[in-house]
Design a protein around this motif. Sequence first.
Motif, PDB file in Angstrom:
ATOM      1  N   THR A   7       2.242 -14.075   5.376  1.00 28.21           N
ATOM      2  CA  THR A   7       1.173 -13.915   4.665  1.00 28.21           C
ATOM      3  C   THR A   7       1.737 -13.377   3.507  1.00 28.21           C
ATOM      4  OG1 THR A   7       0.034 -12.988   6.645  1.00 28.21           O
ATOM      5  CG2 THR A   7      -1.211 -13.179   4.860  1.00 28.21           C
ATOM      6  N   VAL A  10       0.840  -7.945   0.556  1.00 32.18           N
ATOM      7  CA  VAL A  10      -0.320  -7.015  -0.116  1.00 32.18           C
ATOM      8  C   VAL A  10      -0.071  -6.646  -1.266  1.00 32.18           C
ATOM      9  CG1 VAL A  10      -1.738  -5.105   0.422  1.00 32.18           C
ATOM     10  CG2 VAL A  10      -0.832  -6.312   2.385  1.00 32.18           C
ATOM     11  N   SER A  63       1.373  -9.026  10.311  1.00 27.63           N
ATOM     12  CA  SER A  63       0.297  -9.626   9.613  1.00 27.63           C
ATOM     13  C   SER A  63      -0.962  -8.991  10.311  1.00 27.63           C
ATOM     14  CB  SER A  63       0.092 -10.924   9.731  1.00 27.63           C
ATOM     15  OG  SER A  63      -1.173 -11.600   9.295  1.00 27.63           O
ATOM     16  N   ILE A  67      -3.372  -6.595   7.867  1.00 35.16           N
ATOM     17  CA  ILE A  67      -4.712  -6.920   7.475  1.00 35.16           C
ATOM     18  C   ILE A  67      -5.789  -6.268   8.308  1.00 35.16           C
ATOM     19  CG2 ILE A  67      -6.199  -8.920   7.889  1.00 35.16           C
ATOM     20  CD1 ILE A  67      -4.068  -9.682   5.877  1.00 35.16           C
ATOM     21  N   THR A  68      -5.619  -5.977   9.415  1.00 40.41           N
ATOM     22  CA  THR A  68      -6.400  -4.901   9.972  1.00 40.41           C
ATOM     23  C   THR A  68      -6.680  -3.560   9.434  1.00 40.41           C
ATOM     24  OG1 THR A  68      -5.973  -5.820  12.091  1.00 40.41           O
ATOM     25  CG2 THR A  68      -7.144  -3.799  12.454  1.00 40.41           C
ATOM     26  N   PHE A  86     -13.247 -10.619   1.665  1.00 38.86           N
ATOM     27  CA  PHE A  86     -11.916 -10.751   2.770  1.00 38.86           C
ATOM     28  C   PHE A  86     -11.726 -12.165   2.329  1.00 38.86           C
ATOM     29  CE2 PHE A  86     -10.214 -12.107   6.805  1.00 38.86           C
ATOM     30  CZ  PHE A  86      -9.159 -11.327   6.657  1.00 38.86           C
ATOM     31  N   ARG A  90      -7.821 -13.923   1.141  1.00 35.80           N
ATOM     32  CA  ARG A  90      -7.429 -14.824   1.737  1.00 35.80           C
ATOM     33  C   ARG A  90      -6.790 -15.952   1.078  1.00 35.80           C
ATOM     34  NH1 ARG A  90      -4.009 -12.667   5.094  1.00 35.80           N
ATOM     35  NH2 ARG A  90      -3.850 -14.588   6.509  1.00 35.80           N
ATOM     36  N   TYR A 167      -7.604 -15.136  11.981  1.00 33.63           N
ATOM     37  CA  TYR A 167      -8.722 -14.452  11.002  1.00 33.63           C
ATOM     38  C   TYR A 167     -10.063 -15.015  10.607  1.00 33.63           C
ATOM     39  CZ  TYR A 167      -4.527 -11.535  10.180  1.00 33.63           C
ATOM     40  OH  TYR A 167      -3.601 -10.526  10.565  1.00 33.63           O
TER      41      TYR A 167
END
Length: 703
Positions: A7, A10, A63, A67-68, A86, A90, A167
Amino acid sequence: MSSGSLTAPVHRAAARRPSTPGSGFRPDIQGLRAFAVVVVILEHVFGWPAGGFVGVDVFFVVSGFLITGLLLDEHDRRGRISFTDFYRRRVRRILPLAMLVLVSTYLASSLLFFGERVRATAWDALWAGLFAANWRFASTGTDYWQTDGPVSPLRHYWSLSVEEQFYLVWPVLLVAVLGLAARRGRYGSGSRWAVGVVLAAVVVASIAFALWEVGHRPTVAYFSTFSRAWELGVGALLAVAAPLLARIPAPARPAYQWLGLTGLVVSVLVITAQSPFPVPGAFLAVISTALVIAGGVGGQRLMFPLTNRAVGYVGDISYSLYLWHFPLLVLIGAALPTGGHVVALLTLVGTAVLSVLSYHLVENPVRRSSWLERRPPRMPRPTGVARVRRIAGLVALAAVTVTVGTVAVRTSSSPQVVPEVAVVASQRELSQQIGAALDAADWPVLTPPPGELDTLGFTRGDGQGCRPSVPEGNDCTVTPRPRRLAVVVGDSIGSAWLPLVRRVLEPDGWEVRDLTYAGCPFLASDTVSPTASITEACPGHRRAVRTVIENSRPDLVILSNAYRQRFADTGGNPSLAEWEQAARTAKERWLGAAGRVVALQPPPLGPDPKTCITRLSAPRDCVSTLSEEYRSYAEADRRVWGGKGSWYVPTTDWFCLSGRCPIFIGGVIVRRDGNHVTADYARRLAPLFDDALTPVLDRPSTD
């Protein structure tokens, strides 16, 4: 193996404003990304380290944690989680570069490959664009360690699909659990406990399912979202447990991280293609990644191998590195099939250049843009330049979708009637044609057309095995017994020879029965096939074949097996002596009721024509040479079958001249893959096989 879906990193500015311990920007996590993508690329390009594919597990854990953590942080700050925000994030982080690589790969493939392979790549691109590539490859039987055909340049998109499918479900489940906890008066740590319990259940269920699937469908298990969910779940559990992990004593944190890094290094060195995956093979990599992440929660510690600036930059561009390297490796390898180190060098350089450009010109600009963001009610209308950019983007996306979709769903044209291929009159004539093919500078008109090789397979349901051991196999019983009965036994090599056997025997009144089973050699040893169902059914199929031979007492048995096999009792490739003994035992114990037995030597191994015949290659790029291993097996084959009671038919001269073997002879493609002769070429050899059978059929069976 393929790495995980890397991914996009961030956004650093946003990552520095969390309220959750340990969810800020983590240079050690960027180091984990760099480690994972480097070992994946090394394993793909050089085949070392053998366990480099565990990078997929590192990325899944990372990931799940990131993400969590972001979702929980949003819930802590705002009291809710916005699905719209969200998924907008993505799409903005994942889609632009993913689509750029998909379209570029398809266009390059259409310029390089022919027919069916171009259509297959288009289908792969369509499924990857829908984030369902993992199910595409699982359904088509792609096996990472025993690939029977050309490798898709988009094979690595399977992991991106697994992650995005996870996800689609995880945020919804997270919101439901948090909402239920809130209605029951549980806030803060209470709601986290509820999320942790649900996550733990998901992890345990996924591991249990993966254990079952690895045992029953190992290829599907590798690609399955259900068998991989536990890895993302472990990362998510780390995010949920961040407040507890932050209490780890500061002196102990480096020990956690160094132990985890050591475990990762060990995992890439000890895990191999034969390790059952994803469980238990991924356990070490997942636990080690979790230790590194846990050790950095609540306080940053500099670990030079993971946190220096160079490694951090590799982590920043890891998404681009991952997406570009595999298409380049496959496409450059196809364009330069004998390139060797040149292919590796060009792949690495091309990956680095494209990744840096993609990161700075596509990833970062799009991620930092207002694309897909909701404008405030009174936001000024976009300027002319911005409007043009948006329109151009929409038009480009629409064009890409229409182009890829149209090509993918377009079926191949109606099968053309291929003229009968002329047989070869003598070995002398064939040798002359082999010499001409070895000297050819350009491709002639080939039969079958290179673009149709992907559509070729066995005819008449050949190679399906015998019922009831193989539920979907053939009825192998022989009733009533014909006057002249010939049976063909062996694995897929024997199946591929069937058009030749039928061409020679059936006009003379023989009935030819197929008793072959692809992946199941006629050897007196338990063998292991890349397909678990074949491995399980093979012993029963062999018993069925022996029963048919004992009951029908065929006048002629023709046998052919691949030389390379895996034996269950040795756990891998047997020694030459073990292979020879297994063949000799099969001859002495299983063929006593047969009239005559003829062993037909398998074709020499060579490059897959679907890979080496391209718009840029020359005939010399597909020429192979006889290996010492092949020569050794051929001598053992001759020792077993060339003695009393059986006959051995060597076939090397049907394919090679002075140890060199072209991919086409007389305008006919010799093999449809690395070792299976095409039906056209098999039938072309009929006069030579007829000459080889003449002394066998004229000689008494007791001779």
